[in-house]
Design an enzyme around this catalytic site. Structure first.
Site, PDB file in Angstrom:
ATOM      1  N   LYS A  40      12.459   6.250  -7.863  1.00  0.00           N
ATOM      2  CA  LYS A  40      12.618   5.960  -6.429  1.00  0.00           C
ATOM      3  C   LYS A  40      12.727   4.449  -6.291  1.00  0.00           C
ATOM      4  O   LYS A  40      11.704   3.779  -6.106  1.00  0.00           O
ATOM      5  CB  LYS A  40      11.390   6.459  -5.648  1.00  0.00           C
ATOM      6  CG  LYS A  40      11.168   7.959  -5.695  1.00  0.00           C
ATOM      7  CD  LYS A  40       9.889   8.310  -4.939  1.00  0.00           C
ATOM      8  CE  LYS A  40       9.545   9.768  -5.051  1.00  0.00           C
ATOM      9  NZ  LYS A  40       8.193  10.072  -4.527  1.00  0.00           N
TER      10      LYS A  40
ATOM     11  N   ASP B 290       4.715  18.430  -9.937  1.00  0.00           N
ATOM     12  CA  ASP B 290       3.830  19.331  -9.204  1.00  0.00           C
ATOM     13  C   ASP B 290       3.443  18.820  -7.825  1.00  0.00           C
ATOM     14  O   ASP B 290       3.557  17.629  -7.527  1.00  0.00           O
ATOM     15  CB  ASP B 290       2.530  19.506  -9.993  1.00  0.00           C
ATOM     16  CG  ASP B 290       1.692  18.234  -9.956  1.00  0.00           C
ATOM     17  OD1 ASP B 290       2.215  17.167 -10.340  1.00  0.00           O
ATOM     18  OD2 ASP B 290       0.533  18.288  -9.506  1.00  0.00           O
TER      19      ASP B 290
ATOM     20  N   GLU C 232       9.088   9.497 -19.156  1.00  0.00           N
ATOM     21  CA  GLU C 232       8.329   9.683 -17.915  1.00  0.00           C
ATOM     22  C   GLU C 232       9.092  10.615 -16.985  1.00  0.00           C
ATOM     23  O   GLU C 232      10.326  10.676 -17.024  1.00  0.00           O
ATOM     24  CB  GLU C 232       8.111   8.283 -17.301  1.00  0.00           C
ATOM     25  CG  GLU C 232       7.369   8.212 -16.004  1.00  0.00           C
ATOM     26  CD  GLU C 232       5.942   8.720 -16.031  1.00  0.00           C
ATOM     27  OE1 GLU C 232       5.740   9.888 -16.415  1.00  0.00           O
ATOM     28  OE2 GLU C 232       5.033   7.976 -15.616  1.00  0.00           O
ATOM     29  N   ASP C 233       8.363  11.364 -16.166  1.00  0.00           N
ATOM     30  CA  ASP C 233       9.034  12.246 -15.215  1.00  0.00           C
ATOM     31  C   ASP C 233       9.660  11.455 -14.060  1.00  0.00           C
ATOM     32  O   ASP C 233      10.811  11.666 -13.712  1.00  0.00           O
ATOM     33  CB  ASP C 233       8.072  13.331 -14.676  1.00  0.00           C
ATOM     34  CG  ASP C 233       6.774  12.770 -14.106  1.00  0.00           C
ATOM     35  OD1 ASP C 233       6.548  11.541 -14.156  1.00  0.00           O
ATOM     36  OD2 ASP C 233       5.959  13.575 -13.607  1.00  0.00           O
TER      37      ASP C 233
ATOM     38  N   GLY D 102       3.664  15.690 -16.109  1.00  0.00           N
ATOM     39  CA  GLY D 102       4.962  15.883 -15.457  1.00  0.00           C
ATOM     40  C   GLY D 102       6.184  15.869 -16.349  1.00  0.00           C
ATOM     41  O   GLY D 102       7.198  16.475 -16.024  1.00  0.00           O
TER      42      GLY D 102
ATOM     43  N   PHE E  95       8.798  12.970  -1.373  1.00  0.00           N
ATOM     44  CA  PHE E  95       8.000  13.659  -2.385  1.00  0.00           C
ATOM     45  C   PHE E  95       8.745  14.893  -2.889  1.00  0.00           C
ATOM     46  O   PHE E  95       9.255  15.683  -2.112  1.00  0.00           O
ATOM     47  CB  PHE E  95       6.642  14.066  -1.805  1.00  0.00           C
ATOM     48  CG  PHE E  95       5.718  14.622  -2.837  1.00  0.00           C
ATOM     49  CD1 PHE E  95       5.068  13.783  -3.729  1.00  0.00           C
ATOM     50  CD2 PHE E  95       5.502  15.992  -2.934  1.00  0.00           C
ATOM     51  CE1 PHE E  95       4.223  14.291  -4.706  1.00  0.00           C
ATOM     52  CE2 PHE E  95       4.656  16.512  -3.906  1.00  0.00           C
ATOM     53  CZ  PHE E  95       4.017  15.653  -4.786  1.00  0.00           C
TER      54      PHE E  95
ATOM     55  N   ARG F  19       5.464  23.376 -10.916  1.00  0.00           N
ATOM     56  CA  ARG F  19       6.130  22.755 -12.074  1.00  0.00           C
ATOM     57  C   ARG F  19       7.204  23.646 -12.689  1.00  0.00           C
ATOM     58  O   ARG F  19       8.069  23.186 -13.416  1.00  0.00           O
ATOM     59  CB  ARG F  19       5.100  22.427 -13.170  1.00  0.00           C
ATOM     60  CG  ARG F  19       4.049  21.419 -12.767  1.00  0.00           C
ATOM     61  CD  ARG F  19       3.255  20.985 -14.001  1.00  0.00           C
ATOM     62  NE  ARG F  19       2.016  20.300 -13.658  1.00  0.00           N
ATOM     63  CZ  ARG F  19       1.909  18.995 -13.413  1.00  0.00           C
ATOM     64  NH1 ARG F  19       2.975  18.223 -13.471  1.00  0.00           N
ATOM     65  NH2 ARG F  19       0.744  18.456 -13.125  1.00  0.00           N
TER      66      ARG F  19
ATOM     67  N   ASP G   4       7.724   5.728  -9.495  1.00  0.00           N
ATOM     68  CA  ASP G   4       7.558   5.614  -8.044  1.00  0.00           C
ATOM     69  C   ASP G   4       7.236   4.151  -7.733  1.00  0.00           C
ATOM     70  O   ASP G   4       8.136   3.331  -7.617  1.00  0.00           O
ATOM     71  CB  ASP G   4       6.441   6.594  -7.670  1.00  0.00           C
ATOM     72  CG  ASP G   4       6.227   6.759  -6.187  1.00  0.00           C
ATOM     73  OD1 ASP G   4       7.209   6.890  -5.459  1.00  0.00           O
ATOM     74  OD2 ASP G   4       5.063   6.769  -5.750  1.00  0.00           O
TER      75      ASP G   4
HETATM   76  P1  5GP Z   1       3.850   5.272 -10.137  1.00  0.00           P
HETATM   77  O1  5GP Z   1       2.746   4.766 -11.013  1.00  0.00           O
HETATM   78  O2  5GP Z   1       5.233   4.812 -10.588  1.00  0.00           O
HETATM   79  O3  5GP Z   1       3.615   4.975  -8.679  1.00  0.00           O
HETATM   80  O4  5GP Z   1       3.781   6.839 -10.179  1.00  0.00           O
HETATM   81  C1  5GP Z   1       4.159   7.529 -11.259  1.00  0.00           C
HETATM   82  C2  5GP Z   1       3.593   8.924 -11.264  1.00  0.00           C
HETATM   83  O5  5GP Z   1       3.315   9.443  -9.953  1.00  0.00           O
HETATM   84  C3  5GP Z   1       4.612   9.847 -11.851  1.00  0.00           C
HETATM   85  O6  5GP Z   1       4.503   9.922 -13.240  1.00  0.00           O
HETATM   86  C4  5GP Z   1       4.289  11.163 -11.176  1.00  0.00           C
HETATM   87  O7  5GP Z   1       3.310  11.846 -11.923  1.00  0.00           O
HETATM   88  C5  5GP Z   1       3.733  10.785  -9.842  1.00  0.00           C
HETATM   89  N1  5GP Z   1       4.776  10.890  -8.781  1.00  0.00           N
HETATM   90  C6  5GP Z   1       5.452   9.894  -8.181  1.00  0.00           C
HETATM   91  N2  5GP Z   1       6.303  10.354  -7.255  1.00  0.00           N
HETATM   92  C7  5GP Z   1       6.191  11.696  -7.266  1.00  0.00           C
HETATM   93  C8  5GP Z   1       6.840  12.766  -6.535  1.00  0.00           C
HETATM   94  O8  5GP Z   1       7.712  12.593  -5.667  1.00  0.00           O
HETATM   95  N3  5GP Z   1       6.453  14.021  -6.850  1.00  0.00           N
HETATM   96  C9  5GP Z   1       5.506  14.292  -7.795  1.00  0.00           C
HETATM   97  N4  5GP Z   1       5.205  15.573  -8.018  1.00  0.00           N
HETATM   98  N5  5GP Z   1       4.869  13.325  -8.504  1.00  0.00           N
HETATM   99  C10 5GP Z   1       5.213  12.044  -8.246  1.00  0.00           C
HETATM  100 MG    MG Z   2       3.781  11.195 -14.460  1.00  0.00          MG
END
Ligand code: 5GP
Ligand code: MG
Length: 179
Positions: A132, A160, A100-101, A46, A153, A166, A104
């Site tokens: 978020k 993606d 990082e993208d 991402g 989302f 993407r 979450d």
């Molecule tokens: P975490 O481990 O913080 O829950 O999630 C991180 C990863 O989940 C991010 O690097 C990303 O790849 C994916 N992710 C979290 N939220 C979203 C979203 O709204 N859209 C997309 N496409 N990927 C997300």
């Molecule tokens: Mg990611």
């Protein structure tokens, strides 16, 4: 409005806002790392577009490496974070900036941070395009966050939905048809 597989998305963050927000965190980073040579660790897939745009704003010397994790299937976090492609450079005494993208739940970052500490990193900071805050489940210090978003989302600008979407320069939010 765009459609990817079974979902509709509408534009939520335009490319120029993304650009301005990235320039703003780059300015802070340029100040903080002026005399350092950190290793940027970009998390695939991402963050590839964010990383490419971010580094072109940086005025300090740095290296960049890529690593890959996975925690998402479809639009919901599986909660399980696994390392797919490891980091095979020496990080002993290096200043690390994770790129990082989106953050979450924060689980990906809280899995990665101790691994980097174990391997002797001198300092570790996080630079994320998106976050978020309402969904964060762990205690995480995010020094550089370009844009905070609500708990929906999103796709585009590197992010993606099941591998697709993407390529869009703007960011799109899923349209909740149940609302
Ligand atoms: P975490 O481990 O913080 O829950 O999630 C991180 C990863 O989940 C991010 O690097 C990303 O790849 C994916 N992710 C979290 N939220 C979203 C979203 O709204 N859209 C997309 N496409 N990927 C997300
Ligand atoms: Mg990611």
């Amino acid at each position: 409005m765009i459609r990817i597989k079974d979902l509709d998305f509408e534009i939520s963050i335009r490319h120029n806002e993304i650009e301005e927000s990235i320039a703003a965190i780059a300015e802070k980073m340029n100040h903080d790392y002026e005399d350092k040579c950190p290793l940027l660790l970009a998390i695939l897939n991402g963050s590839f577009i964010f990383a490419a745009d971010l580094v072109r704003h940086l005025t300090f010397e740095h290296e960049i490496q890529f690593a890959k994790f996975s925690s998402y299937q479809g639009t919901e976090s599986t909660g399980k974070v696994k390392e797919l492609i490891g980091l095979n450079v020496d990080i002993l005494d290096r200043d690390i900036i994770i790129v990082e993208d989106i953050i979450d739940t924060g689980k990906t970052m809280s899995t990665l941070l101790p691994k980097l500490k174990e391997r002797g990193a001198r300092s570790i900071e996080i630079a994320t395009l998106l976050m978020k805050p309402e969904k964060l489940m762990v205690d995480l210090d995010v020094k550089y966050c370009a844009i905070e978003i609500p708990n929906d989302f999103i796709v585009g600008y590197g992010l993606d939905y099941d591998g697709l979407g993407r390529q869009y320069p703007d960011i799109y939010t899923v349209v909740d048809n149940k609302k």
